[in-house]
Design an enzyme around this catalytic site. Sequence first.
Site, PDB file in Angstrom:
ATOM      1  CG  ASP A   1      33.889  35.210 -15.619  1.00  0.00           C
ATOM      2  OD1 ASP A   1      34.704  34.349 -15.257  1.00  0.00           O
ATOM      3  OD2 ASP A   1      34.078  36.438 -15.459  1.00  0.00           O
ATOM      4  CG  LEU A   2      32.541  33.781  -9.292  1.00  0.00           C
ATOM      5  CD1 LEU A   2      31.065  33.755  -8.938  1.00  0.00           C
ATOM      6  CD2 LEU A   2      33.282  32.721  -8.453  1.00  0.00           C
ATOM      7  CG  ASP A   3      36.568  38.727 -10.663  1.00  0.00           C
ATOM      8  OD1 ASP A   3      35.869  39.635 -10.198  1.00  0.00           O
ATOM      9  OD2 ASP A   3      37.758  38.879 -10.990  1.00  0.00           O
TER      10      ASP A   3
ATOM     11  CB  THR B   1      36.236  38.522  -6.480  1.00  0.00           C
ATOM     12  OG1 THR B   1      36.064  37.977  -7.776  1.00  0.00           O
ATOM     13  CG2 THR B   1      35.226  37.916  -5.539  1.00  0.00           C
TER      14      THR B   1
ATOM     15  CE  LYS C   1      38.141  43.815 -13.529  1.00  0.00           C
ATOM     16  NZ  LYS C   1      37.095  44.780 -13.896  1.00  0.00           N
ATOM     17  N   GLY C   2      40.315  37.567 -15.310  1.00  0.00           N
ATOM     18  CA  GLY C   2      40.161  36.338 -16.091  1.00  0.00           C
ATOM     19  C   GLY C   2      41.442  35.538 -16.248  1.00  0.00           C
ATOM     20  CB  VAL C   3      45.023  36.446 -16.016  1.00  0.00           C
ATOM     21  CG1 VAL C   3      46.370  35.764 -16.142  1.00  0.00           C
ATOM     22  CG2 VAL C   3      44.777  37.391 -17.184  1.00  0.00           C
TER      23      VAL C   3
ATOM     24  NE  ARG D   1      45.257  31.287  -6.654  1.00  0.00           N
ATOM     25  CZ  ARG D   1      44.882  30.226  -5.945  1.00  0.00           C
ATOM     26  NH1 ARG D   1      45.760  29.574  -5.222  1.00  0.00           N
ATOM     27  NH2 ARG D   1      43.621  29.817  -5.941  1.00  0.00           N
TER      28      ARG D   1
ATOM     29  CB  SER E   1      34.893  30.891 -12.430  1.00  0.00           C
ATOM     30  OG  SER E   1      35.898  31.567 -11.717  1.00  0.00           O
ATOM     31  CB  ALA E   2      40.033  31.642 -14.380  1.00  0.00           C
ATOM     32  CB  SER E   3      38.151  31.788  -9.203  1.00  0.00           C
ATOM     33  OG  SER E   3      38.470  31.739  -7.836  1.00  0.00           O
ATOM     34  CE  LYS E   4      44.205  26.016  -9.689  1.00  0.00           C
ATOM     35  NZ  LYS E   4      45.609  25.689  -9.605  1.00  0.00           N
TER      36      LYS E   4
ATOM     37  CE  LYS F   1      37.064  31.717 -17.911  1.00  0.00           C
ATOM     38  NZ  LYS F   1      36.316  32.618 -17.031  1.00  0.00           N
TER      39      LYS F   1
ATOM     40  CD  GLU G   1      34.777  35.459 -19.166  1.00  0.00           C
ATOM     41  OE1 GLU G   1      35.174  36.580 -18.840  1.00  0.00           O
ATOM     42  OE2 GLU G   1      35.189  34.425 -18.647  1.00  0.00           O
ATOM     43  CG  ASP G   2      34.700  40.203 -16.104  1.00  0.00           C
ATOM     44  OD1 ASP G   2      34.863  38.969 -16.206  1.00  0.00           O
ATOM     45  OD2 ASP G   2      35.408  40.922 -15.375  1.00  0.00           O
TER      46      ASP G   2
HETATM   47  P1  B16 Z   1      41.961  32.406  -7.972  1.00  0.00           P
HETATM   48  P2  B16 Z   1      36.878  34.607 -13.261  1.00  0.00           P
HETATM   49  C1  B16 Z   1      39.344  34.920 -12.277  1.00  0.00           C
HETATM   50  O1  B16 Z   1      37.961  34.734 -12.055  1.00  0.00           O
HETATM   51  C2  B16 Z   1      39.713  36.351 -11.899  1.00  0.00           C
HETATM   52  O2  B16 Z   1      39.111  37.261 -12.799  1.00  0.00           O
HETATM   53  C3  B16 Z   1      41.218  36.523 -11.975  1.00  0.00           C
HETATM   54  O3  B16 Z   1      41.568  37.832 -11.587  1.00  0.00           O
HETATM   55  C4  B16 Z   1      41.872  35.505 -11.042  1.00  0.00           C
HETATM   56  O4  B16 Z   1      43.294  35.598 -11.107  1.00  0.00           O
HETATM   57  C5  B16 Z   1      41.433  34.087 -11.465  1.00  0.00           C
HETATM   58  O5  B16 Z   1      40.020  34.005 -11.402  1.00  0.00           O
HETATM   59  C6  B16 Z   1      42.009  33.030 -10.547  1.00  0.00           C
HETATM   60  O6  B16 Z   1      41.469  33.204  -9.264  1.00  0.00           O
HETATM   61  O7  B16 Z   1      43.246  33.008  -7.518  1.00  0.00           O
HETATM   62  O8  B16 Z   1      40.819  32.606  -6.990  1.00  0.00           O
HETATM   63  O9  B16 Z   1      42.106  30.966  -8.362  1.00  0.00           O
HETATM   64  O10 B16 Z   1      36.728  35.983 -13.822  1.00  0.00           O
HETATM   65  O11 B16 Z   1      37.379  33.591 -14.268  1.00  0.00           O
HETATM   66  O12 B16 Z   1      35.637  34.141 -12.532  1.00  0.00           O
HETATM   67 MG    MG Z   2      35.702  37.477 -14.961  1.00  0.00          MG
END
Ligand code: B16
Ligand code: MG
Length: 216
Positions: free
Chosen positions: A8-10, A16, A44-46, A48, A113-116, A144, A168-169
């Site tokens: 996982d990233l964040d 972040t 966290k992990g949710v 956007r 990661s969930a992040s875009k 997730k 994963e965190d």
């Molecule tokens: P973005 P991960 C997640 O990263 C974050 O933990 C979560 O807080 C954030 O809302 C999500 O990415 C979406 O991020 O707004 O940058 O698309 O922990 O899955 O690496």
């Molecule tokens: Mg995370």
Amino acid sequence: MIKACIFDLDGVIVDTAKYHFIAWKRLAAEFGYELTEAQNEKLKGVSRMGSLELLLEWAGVKKTEEEKFEMTERKNIWYRALIKEMDSSEILEGVMPFLENLKENKISFALGSASKNSNTILEQVGLSDCFEAVVDGNKTTRSKPDPQTFELGAEALHLKSEECIVFEDSQKGIEAALRGGFYAVGIGEEEVLSKAHLVIPNFIGLTFENIVEKLS
Ligand code: B16
Ligand code: MG
């Protein structure tokens, strides 16, 4: 046999969450709501949009789909301004030696990661070319705790889920890994991530062999 790692990233590679917190707090203040650090933990992990929906629910505020879209876009502009200041010093302690150890042992590894914004973050911290595959919020259709992120990661590495460890965190991320049939290693506190096969506070002083031993 364990052949690969999916990170996982964040919260695992970088922190972040503190930047997400600043941006969500700013957005919440616009409708007179004060977001707390404890609530930020729950984001966290949710995704956007999922995060905004939780925030609106906590604040008891209703918005149209159009307004919600506009709000997430604005939050993301603020968030991106913050991550644009990141550099390699933000890679969490112990991560680089662990990745080096994987390379030395020819163990494949991917990002899940969930992040875009993962590509921007990886670029900022100098890890763009480090992962064999990057699966992020731009490539997935289900968030997730659905295992899709990690399943796509395993597929990109040409491996089965039971051959990969997910790091994963977040609770949702651990649940996703377990649902997908992966080994799940939690990074953080035992009480929070108790469902994981193993919980470690961080990667400091650990090797791939150490982790595999602890899992067997
Ligand atoms: P973005 P991960 C997640 O990263 C974050 O933990 C979560 O807080 C954030 O809302 C999500 O990415 C979406 O991020 O707004 O940058 O698309 O922990 O899955 O690496
Ligand atoms: Mg995370």
